[in-house]
Write a protein that holds these residues in place. Structure first.
Motif, PDB file in Angstrom:
ATOM      1  N   ALA A  24       0.823  -1.214   0.000  1.00 31.63           N
ATOM      2  CA  ALA A  24       0.000   0.000   0.000  1.00 31.63           C
ATOM      3  C   ALA A  24       0.859   1.266   0.000  1.00 31.63           C
ATOM      4  O   ALA A  24       0.455   2.296  -0.536  1.00 31.63           O
ATOM      5  N   LEU A  25       2.044   1.179   0.595  1.00 32.86           N
ATOM      6  CA  LEU A  25       2.927   2.337   0.706  1.00 32.86           C
ATOM      7  C   LEU A  25       4.032   2.324  -0.350  1.00 32.86           C
ATOM      8  O   LEU A  25       5.102   2.899  -0.147  1.00 32.86           O
ATOM      9  N   GLU A  26       3.761   1.718  -1.503  1.00 30.82           N
ATOM     10  CA  GLU A  26       4.808   1.539  -2.510  1.00 30.82           C
ATOM     11  C   GLU A  26       5.454   2.838  -2.976  1.00 30.82           C
ATOM     12  O   GLU A  26       6.608   2.844  -3.372  1.00 30.82           O
ATOM     13  N   HIS A  27       4.754   3.954  -2.942  1.00 32.36           N
ATOM     14  CA  HIS A  27       5.326   5.227  -3.382  1.00 32.36           C
ATOM     15  C   HIS A  27       5.683   6.124  -2.194  1.00 32.36           C
ATOM     16  O   HIS A  27       5.912   7.311  -2.371  1.00 32.36           O
ATOM     17  N   SER A  28       5.734   5.556  -1.009  1.00 33.32           N
ATOM     18  CA  SER A  28       6.055   6.308   0.197  1.00 33.32           C
ATOM     19  C   SER A  28       7.480   5.977   0.651  1.00 33.32           C
ATOM     20  O   SER A  28       8.107   5.052   0.153  1.00 33.32           O
ATOM     21  N   SER A  29       7.943   6.707   1.640  1.00 33.21           N
ATOM     22  CA  SER A  29       9.310   6.506   2.128  1.00 33.21           C
ATOM     23  C   SER A  29       9.380   5.371   3.156  1.00 33.21           C
ATOM     24  O   SER A  29       8.364   4.938   3.694  1.00 33.21           O
ATOM     25  N   GLU A  30      10.603   4.931   3.422  1.00 35.31           N
ATOM     26  CA  GLU A  30      10.830   3.943   4.469  1.00 35.31           C
ATOM     27  C   GLU A  30      10.391   4.506   5.816  1.00 35.31           C
ATOM     28  O   GLU A  30       9.902   3.774   6.678  1.00 35.31           O
ATOM     29  N   LYS A  35       6.956   4.622  10.678  1.00 34.78           N
ATOM     30  CA  LYS A  35       6.020   5.321  11.560  1.00 34.78           C
ATOM     31  C   LYS A  35       4.715   4.552  11.716  1.00 34.78           C
ATOM     32  O   LYS A  35       4.160   4.451  12.813  1.00 34.78           O
ATOM     33  N   ILE A  36       4.206   3.999  10.628  1.00 32.39           N
ATOM     34  CA  ILE A  36       2.974   3.207  10.695  1.00 32.39           C
ATOM     35  C   ILE A  36       3.229   1.919  11.469  1.00 32.39           C
ATOM     36  O   ILE A  36       2.398   1.480  12.266  1.00 32.39           O
ATOM     37  N   GLN A  37       4.394   1.313  11.264  1.00 32.63           N
ATOM     38  CA  GLN A  37       4.760   0.109  12.003  1.00 32.63           C
ATOM     39  C   GLN A  37       4.787   0.400  13.503  1.00 32.63           C
ATOM     40  O   GLN A  37       4.240  -0.356  14.307  1.00 32.63           O
ATOM     41  N   GLN A  38       5.409   1.508  13.899  1.00 34.84           N
ATOM     42  CA  GLN A  38       5.491   1.863  15.314  1.00 34.84           C
ATOM     43  C   GLN A  38       4.110   2.160  15.897  1.00 34.84           C
ATOM     44  O   GLN A  38       3.804   1.736  17.012  1.00 34.84           O
ATOM     45  N   ALA A  39       3.268   2.877  15.149  1.00 39.24           N
ATOM     46  CA  ALA A  39       1.912   3.180  15.623  1.00 39.24           C
ATOM     47  C   ALA A  39       1.106   1.895  15.804  1.00 39.24           C
ATOM     48  O   ALA A  39       0.369   1.744  16.783  1.00 39.24           O
ATOM     49  N   THR A  40       1.247   0.979  14.880  1.00 40.55           N
ATOM     50  CA  THR A  40       0.540  -0.295  14.965  1.00 40.55           C
ATOM     51  C   THR A  40       1.005  -1.086  16.182  1.00 40.55           C
ATOM     52  O   THR A  40       0.199  -1.668  16.902  1.00 40.55           O
ATOM     53  N   GLN A  41       2.305  -1.078  16.432  1.00 34.72           N
ATOM     54  CA  GLN A  41       2.826  -1.821  17.578  1.00 34.72           C
ATOM     55  C   GLN A  41       2.439  -1.176  18.904  1.00 34.72           C
ATOM     56  O   GLN A  41       2.282  -1.880  19.902  1.00 34.72           O
ATOM     57  N   ARG A  42       2.258   0.149  18.923  1.00 35.60           N
ATOM     58  CA  ARG A  42       1.763   0.807  20.142  1.00 35.60           C
ATOM     59  C   ARG A  42       0.304   0.419  20.396  1.00 35.60           C
ATOM     60  O   ARG A  42      -0.103   0.191  21.526  1.00 35.60           O
TER      61      ARG A  42
END
Length: 80
Positions: A24-30, A35-42
Motif C-alpha cells: 500500500a505504501l509503494e510510493h512512500s518513504s521507508e 512510523k505506521i509500524q510503530q503506531a501499529t505496535q503501540r
C-alpha cells in the motif's frame, strides 16, 4: 531468479499486515512505513511487525522477484 510457480502464503497475521502495508505504501518513504509500524505496535503491543527491510526481503522470497541495482554513472554522470 525465477518466480515461484505455486502460491505462497504469509506465515501469520503480522506478516500479512506488514506485506499489505508495504504494498500500500509503494510510493512512500521507508520512514512512513516505520512510523505506521510503530503506531501499529503501540496499538497492538503483542504484534511483531517486521521492519521495512525484513518485509522487502520477505516479499522478494515469496514472489521470486528482486530489485536490480545497476550503476548508470560508472565513471561520470550526466543528467538528461
Amino acid at each position: 531468479r525465477v518466480p515461484l510457480q505455486s502460491p505462497q502464503t504469509a506465515s501469520n497475521y503480522s506478516t500479512e499486515l506488514a506485506l499489505s502495508m508495504f504494498i500500500a505504501l509503494e510510493h512512500s518513504s521507508e520512514s512512513t512505513y516505520a512510523k505506521i509500524q510503530q503506531a501499529t505496535q503501540r496499538a497492538f503491543p503483542t504484534s511483531e511487525l517486521p521492519t521495512f527491510h525484513q518485509t522487502k526481503r520477505l516479499l522478494a522470497n515469496l514472489s521470486g522477484v528482486t530489485s536490480v541495482v545497476k550503476d548508470m554513472c560508472v565513471n561520470s554522470c550526466a543528467a538528461f
